[in-house]
Design a protein around this motif. Structure first.
Motif, mmCIF file in Angstrom:
data_model
loop_
_atom_site.group_PDB
_atom_site.id
_atom_site.type_symbol
_atom_site.label_atom_id
_atom_site.label_comp_id
_atom_site.label_asym_id
_atom_site.label_seq_id
_atom_site.Cartn_x
_atom_site.Cartn_y
_atom_site.Cartn_z
ATOM 1 N N GLU A 57 6.127 -3.689 3.116
ATOM 2 C CA GLU A 57 5.898 -2.399 2.475
ATOM 3 C C GLU A 57 4.900 -2.471 1.327
ATOM 4 N N THR A 58 4.641 -3.670 0.808
ATOM 5 C CA THR A 58 3.756 -3.793 -0.357
ATOM 6 C C THR A 58 2.407 -4.413 0.003
ATOM 7 N N LEU A 59 2.079 -4.477 1.296
ATOM 8 C CA LEU A 59 0.794 -5.034 1.710
ATOM 9 C C LEU A 59 -0.326 -4.136 1.180
ATOM 10 N N ALA A 60 -1.075 -4.651 0.219
ATOM 11 C CA ALA A 60 -2.100 -3.858 -0.459
ATOM 12 C C ALA A 60 -3.505 -4.391 -0.240
ATOM 13 N N LEU A 61 -3.628 -5.690 0.024
ATOM 14 C CA LEU A 61 -4.935 -6.313 0.188
ATOM 15 C C LEU A 61 -4.899 -7.181 1.441
ATOM 16 N N LEU A 62 -5.874 -6.978 2.321
ATOM 17 C CA LEU A 62 -5.954 -7.763 3.552
ATOM 18 C C LEU A 62 -7.393 -8.239 3.722
ATOM 19 N N TYR A 63 -7.575 -9.560 3.743
ATOM 20 C CA TYR A 63 -8.895 -10.151 3.917
ATOM 21 C C TYR A 63 -8.886 -10.944 5.222
ATOM 22 N N THR A 64 -9.668 -10.505 6.183
ATOM 23 C CA THR A 64 -9.747 -11.177 7.474
ATOM 24 C C THR A 64 -11.118 -11.845 7.576
ATOM 25 N N LEU A 65 -11.116 -13.150 7.848
ATOM 26 C CA LEU A 65 -12.334 -13.958 7.848
ATOM 27 C C LEU A 65 -12.581 -14.516 9.247
ATOM 28 N N GLY A 66 -13.745 -14.229 9.821
ATOM 29 C CA GLY A 66 -14.065 -14.739 11.148
ATOM 30 C C GLY A 66 -13.030 -14.321 12.177
ATOM 31 N N SER A 67 -12.688 -13.055 12.187
ATOM 32 C CA SER A 67 -11.581 -12.590 13.020
ATOM 33 C C SER A 67 -11.984 -12.345 14.467
ATOM 34 N N PRO A 68 -11.187 -12.841 15.432
ATOM 35 C CA PRO A 68 -11.443 -12.562 16.847
ATOM 36 C C PRO A 68 -10.622 -11.389 17.376
ATOM 37 N N ILE A 69 -10.081 -10.560 16.488
ATOM 38 C CA ILE A 69 -9.211 -9.461 16.932
ATOM 39 C C ILE A 69 -9.920 -8.582 17.958
ATOM 40 N N ALA A 70 -11.234 -8.344 17.790
ATOM 41 C CA ALA A 70 -11.952 -7.480 18.736
ATOM 42 C C ALA A 70 -11.901 -8.018 20.162
ATOM 43 N N LEU A 71 -11.776 -9.342 20.324
ATOM 44 C CA LEU A 71 -11.726 -9.926 21.662
ATOM 45 C C LEU A 71 -10.470 -9.513 22.417
ATOM 46 N N TRP A 72 -9.462 -9.066 21.688
ATOM 47 C CA TRP A 72 -8.223 -8.643 22.351
ATOM 48 C C TRP A 72 -8.441 -7.379 23.181
ATOM 49 N N ARG B 163 4.971 2.996 2.622
ATOM 50 C CA ARG B 163 5.777 2.846 1.413
ATOM 51 C C ARG B 163 5.015 2.244 0.249
ATOM 52 N N LEU B 164 3.763 1.834 0.460
ATOM 53 C CA LEU B 164 3.013 1.196 -0.630
ATOM 54 C C LEU B 164 2.879 2.134 -1.826
ATOM 55 N N ALA B 165 2.534 3.390 -1.592
ATOM 56 C CA ALA B 165 2.360 4.348 -2.687
ATOM 57 C C ALA B 165 3.661 4.574 -3.449
ATOM 58 N N HIS B 166 4.775 4.436 -2.774
ATOM 59 C CA HIS B 166 6.072 4.588 -3.438
ATOM 60 C C HIS B 166 6.318 3.422 -4.405
ATOM 61 N N HIS B 167 6.018 2.221 -3.948
ATOM 62 C CA HIS B 167 6.275 1.047 -4.785
ATOM 63 C C HIS B 167 5.218 0.876 -5.875
ATOM 64 N N HIS B 168 3.960 1.223 -5.562
ATOM 65 C CA HIS B 168 2.871 1.026 -6.520
ATOM 66 C C HIS B 168 1.936 2.235 -6.502
ATOM 67 N N PRO B 169 2.366 3.342 -7.081
ATOM 68 C CA PRO B 169 1.513 4.532 -7.106
ATOM 69 C C PRO B 169 0.222 4.255 -7.875
ATOM 70 N N GLY B 170 -0.872 4.722 -7.339
ATOM 71 C CA GLY B 170 -2.156 4.530 -7.996
ATOM 72 C C GLY B 170 -2.876 3.267 -7.583
ATOM 73 N N LEU B 171 -2.202 2.375 -6.887
ATOM 74 C CA LEU B 171 -2.860 1.145 -6.451
ATOM 75 C C LEU B 171 -3.783 1.459 -5.275
ATOM 76 N N VAL B 172 -5.011 0.964 -5.326
ATOM 77 C CA VAL B 172 -5.996 1.237 -4.274
ATOM 78 C C VAL B 172 -6.007 0.076 -3.280
ATOM 79 N N PRO B 173 -5.554 0.292 -2.058
ATOM 80 C CA PRO B 173 -5.527 -0.783 -1.078
ATOM 81 C C PRO B 173 -6.912 -1.048 -0.493
ATOM 82 N N ARG B 174 -7.108 -2.281 -0.001
ATOM 83 C CA ARG B 174 -8.400 -2.640 0.602
ATOM 84 C C ARG B 174 -8.165 -3.599 1.779
ATOM 85 N N TRP B 175 -8.869 -3.310 2.872
ATOM 86 C CA TRP B 175 -8.930 -4.242 3.994
ATOM 87 C C TRP B 175 -10.389 -4.637 4.142
ATOM 88 N N VAL B 176 -10.688 -5.887 3.859
ATOM 89 C CA VAL B 176 -12.063 -6.394 3.904
ATOM 90 C C VAL B 176 -12.178 -7.389 5.038
#
Length: 217
Positions: free
Chosen positions: A169-184, A201-214
């Motif tokens: 529920e608190t996953l706020a930052l995700l960094y994927t490096l050299g990902s082969p997900i597209a091959l799926w 639920r992220l906004a509930h636990h940490h309102p105002g936190l800006v999530p990022r998936w890079v």
């Protein structure tokens, strides 16, 4: 004092020893400094997911069987195929046997449990994943959210505590490096549904936190 940030590293294919992320931990720690206004920097709490341990015994037994077959050429290439390509093959769950898939996810659940204990049950979660580790991160988060984790094996569900961090529920930052997900997409013509990011639920636990998936190619 800012809330600690829980950082989980998920390695890619191949044999990996504990401590593989130490240099990255040090580099990240150097980048986190107090703001110009004197605000204290958030504390980073690191944890490694050593999922290769769940598959290594199987791969060792396979190579022992190859050795018993007699002298074989191209030994280094054979080791590469067993240590690297076999990881991706073994991780795919089959209707008759998904033990390798579950063994890997048990390692993820255990690492997140340690993070929840060390960083706090509601700590913002940052996942840094490489190569096959990005697929593991994606499928684990997906399974965790799917029907409240019903697709996870019983032993994996038993390892997941009641904390928001462990439930994803608190996953706020995700960094994927050299990902082969597209091959799926080759396996699923319509690719299927991606993980929900950020989690509801992220906004509930940490309102105002800006999530990022890079995603880094």
């Amino acid at each position: 004092m800012p809330h600690p940030i829980a950082v989980a590293f998920i390695h890619g294919i191949g044999r990996t020893e504990p401590g593989y992320s130490v240099s990255m931990q040090r580099a990240l720690a150097r980048q986190v400094e107090p703001s110009a206004g004197g605000e204290p920097a958030p504390r980073l709490v690191f944890e490694e997911v050593n999922w290769s341990a769940g598959l290594q015994n199987r791969e060792d037994r396979l190579y022992e069987r190859l050795d018993r077959a007699g002298p074989l050429r191209w030994g280094k290439l054979r080791h590469f195929m067993v240590d690297f390509a076999a990881d991706a093959i073994a991780y795919q769950p089959a209707p008759s046997d998904r033990s390798a898939y579950d063994a890997v996810h048990l390692e993820v659940a255990s690492a997140l449990a340690r993070l929840a204990e060390r960083a706090g049950p509601r700590a913002p979660l940052c996942i840094v994943a490489h190569s096959l580790g990005t697929v593991i991160a994606s499928t684990y988060v997906y399974d965790l959210a799917k029907r409240r984790g019903s697709f996870l094996a019983p032993e994996v569900r038993a390892r997941i505590g009641p904390t928001p961090l462990e439930r994803g529920e608190t996953l706020a930052l995700l960094y994927t490096l050299g990902s082969p997900i597209a091959l799926w997409s080759l396996r699923y013509p319509r690719f299927g549904a991606p993980i929900r990011f950020p989690p509801k639920r992220l906004a509930h636990h940490h309102p105002g936190l800006v999530p990022r998936w890079v995603n880094v190619y």
